[in-house]
Design an enzyme around this catalytic site. Structure first.
Site, mmCIF file in Angstrom:
data_model
loop_
_atom_site.group_PDB
_atom_site.id
_atom_site.type_symbol
_atom_site.label_atom_id
_atom_site.label_comp_id
_atom_site.label_asym_id
_atom_site.label_seq_id
_atom_site.Cartn_x
_atom_site.Cartn_y
_atom_site.Cartn_z
ATOM 1 N N GLY A 41 0.808 -1.218 0.000
ATOM 2 C CA GLY A 41 0.000 0.000 0.000
ATOM 3 C C GLY A 41 0.839 1.265 0.000
ATOM 4 O O GLY A 41 0.331 2.352 -0.253
ATOM 5 N N GLY A 42 2.143 1.122 0.327
ATOM 6 C CA GLY A 42 3.061 2.258 0.219
ATOM 7 C C GLY A 42 2.741 3.404 1.151
ATOM 8 O O GLY A 42 2.052 3.244 2.171
ATOM 9 N N CYS A 44 0.871 5.962 0.587
ATOM 10 C CA CYS A 44 -0.532 6.390 0.543
ATOM 11 C C CYS A 44 -1.372 5.693 1.615
ATOM 12 O O CYS A 44 -2.030 6.339 2.415
ATOM 13 C CB CYS A 44 -1.080 6.105 -0.851
ATOM 14 S SG CYS A 44 -2.773 6.642 -1.049
ATOM 15 N N ALA A 115 14.784 -4.445 -2.717
ATOM 16 C CA ALA A 115 15.320 -4.866 -4.009
ATOM 17 C C ALA A 115 16.391 -3.903 -4.497
ATOM 18 O O ALA A 115 16.288 -2.692 -4.304
ATOM 19 C CB ALA A 115 14.207 -4.950 -5.039
ATOM 20 N N ILE A 187 0.325 19.250 2.655
ATOM 21 C CA ILE A 187 0.415 18.340 3.815
ATOM 22 C C ILE A 187 0.459 19.162 5.107
ATOM 23 O O ILE A 187 -0.241 18.857 6.083
ATOM 24 C CB ILE A 187 1.635 17.398 3.681
ATOM 25 C CG1 ILE A 187 1.405 16.434 2.497
ATOM 26 C CG2 ILE A 187 1.887 16.626 4.974
ATOM 27 C CD1 ILE A 187 2.569 15.520 2.180
ATOM 28 N N VAL A 274 7.906 20.035 4.349
ATOM 29 C CA VAL A 274 8.409 20.975 3.344
ATOM 30 C C VAL A 274 8.540 20.331 1.965
ATOM 31 O O VAL A 274 9.112 20.934 1.064
ATOM 32 C CB VAL A 274 9.776 21.570 3.756
ATOM 33 C CG1 VAL A 274 9.638 22.412 5.021
ATOM 34 C CG2 VAL A 274 10.812 20.469 3.942
ATOM 35 N N GLY A 275 8.018 19.133 1.819
ATOM 36 C CA GLY A 275 8.050 18.517 0.498
ATOM 37 C C GLY A 275 8.497 17.069 0.573
ATOM 38 O O GLY A 275 8.845 16.568 1.651
ATOM 39 N N ASP A 316 5.512 8.434 -7.736
ATOM 40 C CA ASP A 316 6.290 9.557 -7.193
ATOM 41 C C ASP A 316 7.735 9.556 -7.699
ATOM 42 O O ASP A 316 8.320 10.619 -7.901
ATOM 43 C CB ASP A 316 6.309 9.521 -5.660
ATOM 44 C CG ASP A 316 4.988 9.979 -5.043
ATOM 45 O OD1 ASP A 316 4.034 10.248 -5.802
ATOM 46 O OD2 ASP A 316 4.925 10.044 -3.802
ATOM 47 N N HIS A 448 -31.110 18.281 -6.830
ATOM 48 C CA HIS A 448 -31.303 19.391 -5.893
ATOM 49 C C HIS A 448 -31.715 18.833 -4.536
ATOM 50 O O HIS A 448 -32.485 17.893 -4.481
ATOM 51 C CB HIS A 448 -32.404 20.315 -6.406
ATOM 52 C CG HIS A 448 -32.643 21.488 -5.483
ATOM 53 N ND1 HIS A 448 -31.728 22.515 -5.364
ATOM 54 C CD2 HIS A 448 -33.665 21.762 -4.635
ATOM 55 C CE1 HIS A 448 -32.196 23.386 -4.486
ATOM 56 N NE2 HIS A 448 -33.348 22.958 -4.017
HETATM 57 P P1 FAD Z 1 4.768 4.965 -2.472
HETATM 58 O O1 FAD Z 1 3.373 4.972 -2.046
HETATM 59 O O2 FAD Z 1 5.744 5.826 -1.776
HETATM 60 O O3 FAD Z 1 5.245 3.457 -2.418
HETATM 61 C C1 FAD Z 1 6.563 3.089 -2.668
HETATM 62 C C2 FAD Z 1 6.831 1.773 -1.977
HETATM 63 O O4 FAD Z 1 8.084 1.269 -2.420
HETATM 64 C C3 FAD Z 1 6.929 1.884 -0.470
HETATM 65 O O5 FAD Z 1 6.027 0.995 0.130
HETATM 66 C C4 FAD Z 1 8.378 1.514 -0.157
HETATM 67 O O6 FAD Z 1 8.510 0.803 1.065
HETATM 68 C C5 FAD Z 1 8.734 0.644 -1.331
HETATM 69 N N1 FAD Z 1 10.163 0.586 -1.673
HETATM 70 C C6 FAD Z 1 10.999 1.640 -1.835
HETATM 71 N N2 FAD Z 1 12.221 1.202 -2.187
HETATM 72 C C7 FAD Z 1 12.166 -0.137 -2.249
HETATM 73 C C8 FAD Z 1 13.104 -1.161 -2.573
HETATM 74 N N3 FAD Z 1 14.355 -0.870 -2.952
HETATM 75 N N4 FAD Z 1 12.701 -2.457 -2.541
HETATM 76 C C9 FAD Z 1 11.422 -2.751 -2.182
HETATM 77 N N5 FAD Z 1 10.495 -1.831 -1.877
HETATM 78 C C10 FAD Z 1 10.851 -0.539 -1.914
HETATM 79 N N6 FAD Z 1 -1.853 11.579 -2.649
HETATM 80 C C11 FAD Z 1 -3.112 11.698 -3.110
HETATM 81 O O7 FAD Z 1 -3.357 11.434 -4.299
HETATM 82 N N7 FAD Z 1 -4.138 12.085 -2.281
HETATM 83 C C12 FAD Z 1 -3.934 12.386 -0.983
HETATM 84 O O8 FAD Z 1 -4.877 12.734 -0.267
HETATM 85 C C13 FAD Z 1 -2.621 12.289 -0.476
HETATM 86 N N8 FAD Z 1 -2.365 12.580 0.822
HETATM 87 C C14 FAD Z 1 -1.100 12.429 1.300
HETATM 88 C C15 FAD Z 1 -0.860 12.731 2.624
HETATM 89 C C16 FAD Z 1 0.402 12.583 3.142
HETATM 90 C C17 FAD Z 1 0.645 12.909 4.588
HETATM 91 C C18 FAD Z 1 1.472 12.105 2.299
HETATM 92 C C19 FAD Z 1 2.845 11.896 2.832
HETATM 93 C C20 FAD Z 1 1.242 11.810 0.975
HETATM 94 C C21 FAD Z 1 -0.044 11.971 0.457
HETATM 95 N N9 FAD Z 1 -0.316 11.714 -0.885
HETATM 96 C C22 FAD Z 1 -1.589 11.859 -1.355
HETATM 97 C C23 FAD Z 1 0.735 11.299 -1.832
HETATM 98 C C24 FAD Z 1 0.693 9.779 -2.068
HETATM 99 O O9 FAD Z 1 0.879 9.130 -0.844
HETATM 100 C C25 FAD Z 1 1.780 9.375 -3.066
HETATM 101 O O10 FAD Z 1 1.650 10.135 -4.242
HETATM 102 C C26 FAD Z 1 1.677 7.902 -3.421
HETATM 103 O O11 FAD Z 1 1.810 7.090 -2.282
HETATM 104 C C27 FAD Z 1 2.739 7.530 -4.459
HETATM 105 O O12 FAD Z 1 2.655 6.180 -4.751
HETATM 106 P P2 FAD Z 1 3.918 5.350 -5.240
HETATM 107 O O13 FAD Z 1 3.427 3.988 -5.540
HETATM 108 O O14 FAD Z 1 4.617 6.097 -6.298
HETATM 109 O O15 FAD Z 1 4.926 5.352 -4.020
#
Ligand code: FAD
Length: 470
Positions: A41-42, A44, A115, A187, A274-275, A316, A448
C-alpha cells in the site's frame, strides 16, 4: 541461502503505483513478482492519503459537533486520541490487507525485502535484518515504483519523538499542546487544521508569504482564513533554522527571515512538511546504467519507460505531480506496455485535491494558465453562499469556478473551494477529458439540493445565464 527464480515482470515497491501495475500485469497473463520492503500500500495507505483522511474526518466530526449551536445542536465532544489512532490503524490494516489479497488472488508473487539491481535482468532482494538471507530474481522487464519520502531540512532530523515527519504525525497517539508546523503546503495545511481541531495550539512557519502557493490567492485565502479562525497562527516570511530543548523538556524552535531577523516559538512537537523527494538510493541504479535527473526523478516517456526499453518507472519516483491516482494511472500504462499493448499515458488532466477545511480541488487550467496557453478564457463562478445545500450545511465559504475557452465553450478547467470539493471535481475532470462544453455542464440536470449544482451554475454563469448568481 540464495534462491534464484525467474519472472516476466518484477515490480519494485508496493504503493499505489506498484501494486496496481503488478495486478494489471498479472491480469494480462505475465508472471509477476512484487517486491515490497515495508508495507503493502506504500506511503498512501500506510502514512499518507488514508491515515491523514481518517484523522481529518474525525477532527471534522468533533469540530462540527462542537460548533453547531446555530443549528440548535449543543455538544461538547471529547476526542480520545488513543481510540482514534486505533480506529485509523484498523482502516489502514483493512486496506493494506486488501492489497495483499488482491495481489494474491490475481496470481502476483509477493516477496518482502529490499530490491536492488544486480544487472540488467537480475535483482537482488535482501530480507529484513542481518543474516535473513538474500534472493535473486531474474526478470524480463522491471517496473520501478519506489515512491518518495519526506524531505529533511538542516537542523531538523526526524526522530519521531520531537521532530515529526508527516508519517510520525499520523502515528501520533496524543495531541501535542503546542505544535509548530514547518511548511504551509498541502500536507502542512491538512495537518495543521486537523491538529488545531483536535485541540493543539498550532503555529505554521512558512518562508513564503502565504499558504498553498500552488493555488490562486482567492482559492488559498479561503483556507487561510478558516485556519486562522480555528486558532492557527502563521509566521510568514520565516524559515525554521533550528531548535533547542528547554529545561522542561519542551522545544524552542528558532526561525529566521531573509533579512536575518530571528524569532522563537515554544512547542511540544515540530512537524516538518516541506516537500517530498523521490527514492532511488536503495536501487543501485549504477548496475543498470540508469541515472536519476537533476531533481532525483527517473525520467520516463509517455509509455512510462525509462531510458532503458525494459525498465519502467511509475508514481512519485517518476515525477510530479506526486499523487496516488497519478501513480496508479502510470502503473496501468507500464503494465499494459510491458504486456505488449499499445498503451500510453495521455491524460488531458490530473485532478488534485487538498483536504483542508474547506477542501480545495482543481483540474486543468486556471484562467491565467488558459490565457498563457493562447486561449481566450471565459470564466464562470458560483459562490457557495448562493447554494441552498451549502446553507443547510452551514458551510458557505468558497466557490466553484469553471474555466472555458470563449470560442466554442470547451471546458478547460475548474478551481473548487468547498466541502467535498474532492468529490465535486470528478465531474469537471470528466468534462475536460471528454472535451465537453459549458452547455454540457449547464444543460445536465443536477440533483437538488446538492453542492454539485454549483458546478452547473458556474457553467451557466460563464454563459451569462445563471439563475442563482449574478
Ligand atoms: P509509495 O506509495 O511511496 O510506495 C513506494 C513503496 O516502495 C513503499 O512501500 C516503499 O517501502 C517501497 N520501496 C521503496 N524502495 C524499495 C526497494 N528498494 N525495494 C522494495 N520496496 C521498496 N496523494 C493523493 O493522491 N491524495 C492524498 O490525499 C494524499 N495525501 C497524502 C498525505 C500525506 C501525509 C502524504 C505523505 C502523501 C499523500 N499523498 C496523497 C501522496 C501519495 O501518498 C503518493 O503520491 C503515493 O503514495 C505515491 O505512490 P507510489 O506507488 O509512487 O509510491
Amino acid at each position: 541461502g540464495d534462491i534464484t527464480t525467474g519472472t516476466d515482470v518484477v515490480v519494485i515497491g508496493g504503493g499505489p503505483g506498484g501494486y496496481v501495475a503488478a495486478i494489471r500485469a498479472a491480469q494480462r497473463g505475465l508472471a509477476t513478482t512484487l517486491v515490497e520492503k515495508d508495507h503493502y500500500g506504500g506511503a498512501c495507505l500506510n502514512h499518507g492519503c488514508i491515515p491523514s483522511k481518517a484523522f481529518i474526518t474525525a477532527a471534522d466530526v468533533a469540530d462540527e459537533a462542537a460548533n453547531a449551536t446555530a443549528m440548535g445542536v449543543h455538544a461538547d465532544p471529547e476526542v480520545d486520541m488513543g481510540e482514534l489512532a486505533a480506529w485509523k490503524d484498523g482502516v489502514v490494516d483493512r486496506l493494506t490487507g486488501g492489497v495483499e489479497q488482491l495481489c494474491e488472488a490475481n496470481g502476483v508473487d509477493l516477496i518482502e525485502g529490499t530490491a536492488a539491481f544486480e544487472d540488467e535482468h537480475t535483482i537482488r532482494i535482501a530480507h529484513g535484518g542481518e543474516g535473513q538471507g538474500m534472493e535473486t530474481v531474474a526478470f524480463e522487464q522491471a517496473i520501478v515504483a519506489t515512491g518518495s519520502r519526506p524531505v529533511e531540512i538542516p537542523g531538523f532530523t526526524f526522530d519521531d519523538e520531537r521532530v515529526w515527519s508527516s508519517r510520525d504525525a499520523l502515528a501520533a497517539e496524543t495531541v501535542p499542546d503546542d505544535l509548530v508546523v514547518v511548511g504551509a503546503g498541502y500536507i502542512g495545511m491538512e495537518l495543521s487544521t486537523t491538529f488545531a481541531k483536535l485541540g493543539a495550539d498550532v503555529t505554521v512557519v512558512e518562508t513564503l508569504d502565504d499558504v498553498l502557493p500552488a493555488y490562486e490567492e482567492d482559492v488559498s485565502s479561503v483556507v487561510r482564513r478558516r485556519a486562522s479562525d480555528l486558532g492557527v497562527d502563521f509566521a510568514f516570511g520565516e524559515g525554521a533554522s533550528g531548535w533547542e530543548e528547554t529545561a522542561d523538556g519542551r522545544l524552542t524552535v528558532r526561525t529566521e527571515t531573509a533579512d536575518g531577523d530571528e524569532s522563537t516559538y515554544e512547542a511540544d512537537r515540530v512537524l516538518v512538511a516541506v516537500g517530498r523527494e523521490p527514492v532511488t538510493d536503495t536501487l543501485e541504479l549504477d548496475a543498470i546504467d540508469l541515472a536519476p535527473d537533476e531533481n532525483g526523478f527517473l525520467r520516463t516517456d509517455d509509455r512510462a519507460r525509462t531510458d532503458l526499453e525494459h525498465v519502467f518507472a511509475v508514481g512519485d519516483v517518476a515525477g510530479e505531480p506526486m499523487l496516488a491516482h497519478k501513480a496508479s494511472a502510470e502503473g496501468i500504462v507500464a503494465a499494459e506496455v510491458a504486456a505488449g499493448e499499445n498503451a500510453a499515458f495521455d491524460a488531458r488532466t490530473i485532478p488534485a485535491a487538498v483536504f483542508t477545511d474547506p477542501e480545495i480541488a482543481t483540474v486543468g487550467l486556471t484562467e491565467a494558465e488558459a490565457a498563457d496557453a493562447g486561449f481566450d478564457p471565459l470564466v464562470g463562478e458560483m459562490p457557495l453562499r448562493a447554494s441552498g445545500r451549502a446553507l443547510t450545511m452551514d458551510e458557505t465559504d468558497g466557490f466553484v469556478r469553471i474555466v472555458a475557452e470563449a470560442d466554442a465553450g470547451f471546458v478547460l478547467g475548474a478551481q473548487i473551494v468547498a466541502p467535498e470539493a474532492s468529490e465535486l471535481i470528478a465531474e469537471v475532470a470528466l468534462a475536460v477529458e471528454m472535451g465537453a462544453r459549458l452547455e454540457d455542464l449547464a444543460g445536465t440536470i443536477h440533483t437538488h439540493p446538492t453542492l454539485s449544482e454549483a458546478v452547473m451554475e458556474a457553467a451557466e454563469n460563464a454563459l451569462g445565464e445563471a439563475i442563482h448568481t449574478l
